[in-house]
Design a protein around this motif. Structure first.
Motif, PDB file in Angstrom:
ATOM      1  N   TYR A   1      87.713 -47.413  31.438  1.00  0.00           N
ATOM      2  CA  TYR A   1      87.587 -48.229  30.232  1.00  0.00           C
ATOM      3  C   TYR A   1      88.909 -48.904  29.904  1.00  0.00           C
ATOM      4  O   TYR A   1      89.961 -48.262  29.938  1.00  0.00           O
ATOM      5  CB  TYR A   1      87.156 -47.342  29.055  1.00  0.00           C
ATOM      6  CG  TYR A   1      87.054 -48.076  27.742  1.00  0.00           C
ATOM      7  CD1 TYR A   1      86.023 -48.981  27.489  1.00  0.00           C
ATOM      8  CD2 TYR A   1      88.018 -47.867  26.732  1.00  0.00           C
ATOM      9  CE1 TYR A   1      85.934 -49.647  26.280  1.00  0.00           C
ATOM     10  CE2 TYR A   1      87.921 -48.529  25.525  1.00  0.00           C
ATOM     11  CZ  TYR A   1      86.883 -49.428  25.316  1.00  0.00           C
ATOM     12  OH  TYR A   1      86.806 -50.094  24.118  1.00  0.00           O
TER      13      TYR A   1
ATOM     14  N   ALA B   1      87.415 -55.095  25.739  1.00  0.00           N
ATOM     15  CA  ALA B   1      86.194 -54.780  24.990  1.00  0.00           C
ATOM     16  C   ALA B   1      85.935 -55.821  23.917  1.00  0.00           C
ATOM     17  O   ALA B   1      86.838 -56.541  23.506  1.00  0.00           O
ATOM     18  CB  ALA B   1      86.315 -53.402  24.357  1.00  0.00           C
TER      19      ALA B   1
ATOM     20  N   GLU C   1      76.233 -54.352  29.561  1.00  0.00           N
ATOM     21  CA  GLU C   1      75.884 -53.630  28.336  1.00  0.00           C
ATOM     22  C   GLU C   1      77.091 -53.047  27.609  1.00  0.00           C
ATOM     23  O   GLU C   1      77.119 -52.989  26.394  1.00  0.00           O
ATOM     24  CB  GLU C   1      74.915 -52.479  28.663  1.00  0.00           C
ATOM     25  CG  GLU C   1      73.642 -52.908  29.359  1.00  0.00           C
ATOM     26  CD  GLU C   1      73.824 -52.948  30.871  1.00  0.00           C
ATOM     27  OE1 GLU C   1      74.979 -52.842  31.329  1.00  0.00           O
ATOM     28  OE2 GLU C   1      72.825 -53.105  31.579  1.00  0.00           O
ATOM     29  N   ASN C   2      78.096 -52.587  28.340  1.00  0.00           N
ATOM     30  CA  ASN C   2      79.211 -51.858  27.731  1.00  0.00           C
ATOM     31  C   ASN C   2      80.524 -52.582  27.992  1.00  0.00           C
ATOM     32  O   ASN C   2      81.119 -52.455  29.064  1.00  0.00           O
ATOM     33  CB  ASN C   2      79.274 -50.432  28.292  1.00  0.00           C
ATOM     34  CG  ASN C   2      78.030 -49.634  27.976  1.00  0.00           C
ATOM     35  OD1 ASN C   2      77.590 -49.590  26.838  1.00  0.00           O
ATOM     36  ND2 ASN C   2      77.450 -49.010  28.994  1.00  0.00           N
TER      37      ASN C   2
ATOM     38  N   ARG D   1      72.514 -50.660  35.103  1.00  0.00           N
ATOM     39  CA  ARG D   1      73.753 -51.378  34.804  1.00  0.00           C
ATOM     40  C   ARG D   1      73.676 -52.771  35.408  1.00  0.00           C
ATOM     41  O   ARG D   1      73.485 -52.927  36.608  1.00  0.00           O
ATOM     42  CB  ARG D   1      74.959 -50.622  35.358  1.00  0.00           C
ATOM     43  CG  ARG D   1      75.134 -49.218  34.784  1.00  0.00           C
ATOM     44  CD  ARG D   1      76.386 -48.549  35.350  1.00  0.00           C
ATOM     45  NE  ARG D   1      76.530 -47.199  34.839  1.00  0.00           N
ATOM     46  CZ  ARG D   1      76.098 -46.116  35.466  1.00  0.00           C
ATOM     47  NH1 ARG D   1      75.502 -46.245  36.638  1.00  0.00           N
ATOM     48  NH2 ARG D   1      76.261 -44.922  34.940  1.00  0.00           N
TER      49      ARG D   1
ATOM     50  N   TYR E   1      84.057 -51.533  30.142  1.00  0.00           N
ATOM     51  CA  TYR E   1      83.848 -50.502  31.151  1.00  0.00           C
ATOM     52  C   TYR E   1      83.687 -51.123  32.536  1.00  0.00           C
ATOM     53  O   TYR E   1      83.026 -52.148  32.705  1.00  0.00           O
ATOM     54  CB  TYR E   1      82.601 -49.675  30.837  1.00  0.00           C
ATOM     55  CG  TYR E   1      82.830 -48.647  29.761  1.00  0.00           C
ATOM     56  CD1 TYR E   1      83.314 -47.375  30.066  1.00  0.00           C
ATOM     57  CD2 TYR E   1      82.567 -48.945  28.426  1.00  0.00           C
ATOM     58  CE1 TYR E   1      83.528 -46.429  29.069  1.00  0.00           C
ATOM     59  CE2 TYR E   1      82.775 -48.011  27.426  1.00  0.00           C
ATOM     60  CZ  TYR E   1      83.253 -46.763  27.756  1.00  0.00           C
ATOM     61  OH  TYR E   1      83.461 -45.837  26.765  1.00  0.00           O
TER      62      TYR E   1
END
Length: 268
Positions: free
Chosen positions: A263, A268, A244-245, A224, A248
């Motif tokens: 989340y 996002a 990457e996400n 991460r 999150y």
């Protein structure tokens, strides 16, 4: 196209966000504030204490590419537009103070409710900066990239400034390249810094530094890549955003144990 990272910010727990260039990914820079915020604990009838939410216990202020977000628990309770885009580094004192991402961008001061106070913070620190931290007397930030004579190279510098982002002083160079997230640990007066490493040797880690650059502890983050890191003085844990996400946020103990994630769809 030129790579244009965005960042995260926390309140003494703070969290921020970062979009990258033409990609729609969002990463966050974080800062947390443990101050005059009253939290109500949840007590189960069976007598065990439990958190009221899955997210951070403290209030968070997070910077994105164009907005600042106020997070409480597992909800975004407020957000507002920045005066100028990409005000990524952020600290929270009596007001929310964003810093400069690079030389063409100024930071600005906002009330915690989001209104612009009229105060700007012109760029004063070399390089590109993803995250910010404060001990109440000084601010701190990282140089993810160095920019000298128009040439971009991997950064290693940790900077200290006044609380208005002026009078930068280089404190030390990080053990690995591309430091991104940074947070102040009020329990021992140290800094936690996330480091990515070079393209040829990526080994994402979070390290705990004394102010003179001595490494006290470090741990790997299981691939991460933390764009921002925040220390929560309420429970003594660390929160980081992941490259990457989008949306999150990951929680770790200060001994490097992974504790879970939260989340936020708005980020996002």
């Amino acid at each position: 196209q030129p790579w244009q990272p965005g960042l995260l910010v926390r309140l003494q727990r703070r969290i921020g966000a970062i979009p990258y260039g033409s990609f729609s990914l969002v990463n966050w820079s974080v800062s947390m504030k443990s101050s005059a915020v009253v939290f109500v604990s949840c007590l189960l009838e069976v007598g065990f204490a439990s958190s009221c939410w899955a997210g951070p216990m403290s209030d968070y202020y997070v910077t994105g590419d164009t907005r600042v977000y106020h997070i409480r628990g597992d909800s975004v309770v407020n957000s507002w537009n920045m005066v100028q885009n990409q005000e990524y580094p952020v600290v929270v004192l009596d007001t929310v103070r964003t810093g400069s991402y690079y030389s063409g961008i100024s930071g600005h001061e906002y009330a915690r409710t989001g209104s612009f106070t009229g105060t700007a913070y012109p760029s004063s620190i070399p390089g590109l900066h993803h995250d910010g931290a404060t001990d109440g007397v000084h601010n701190y930030t990282t140089s993810y990239w160095n920019i000298e004579g128009g040439i971009i190279s991997n950064g290693t510098a940790i900077w200290r400034t006044d609380t208005d982002w002026t009078h930068p002083v280089k404190l030390f160079d990080t053990l690995n390249t591309r430091p991104s997230g940074i947070t102040y640990d009020s329990s021992n007066g140290t800094l936690w810094v996330s480091e990515w490493g070079s393209d040829s040797h990526r080994s994402p880690a979070i390290r705990n530094y004394e102010m003179n650059g001595t490494v006290l502890f470090s741990f790997l983050t299981d691939g991460r890549y933390a764009t921002a890191v925040a220390f929560d003085p309420t429970d003594g844990t660390l929160w980081m955003s992941g490259y990457e996400n989008a949306g999150y946020f990951y929680q770790y103990s200060r001994t490097g144990t992974y504790m879970g994630s939260t989340y936020f769809s708005e980020l996002a």
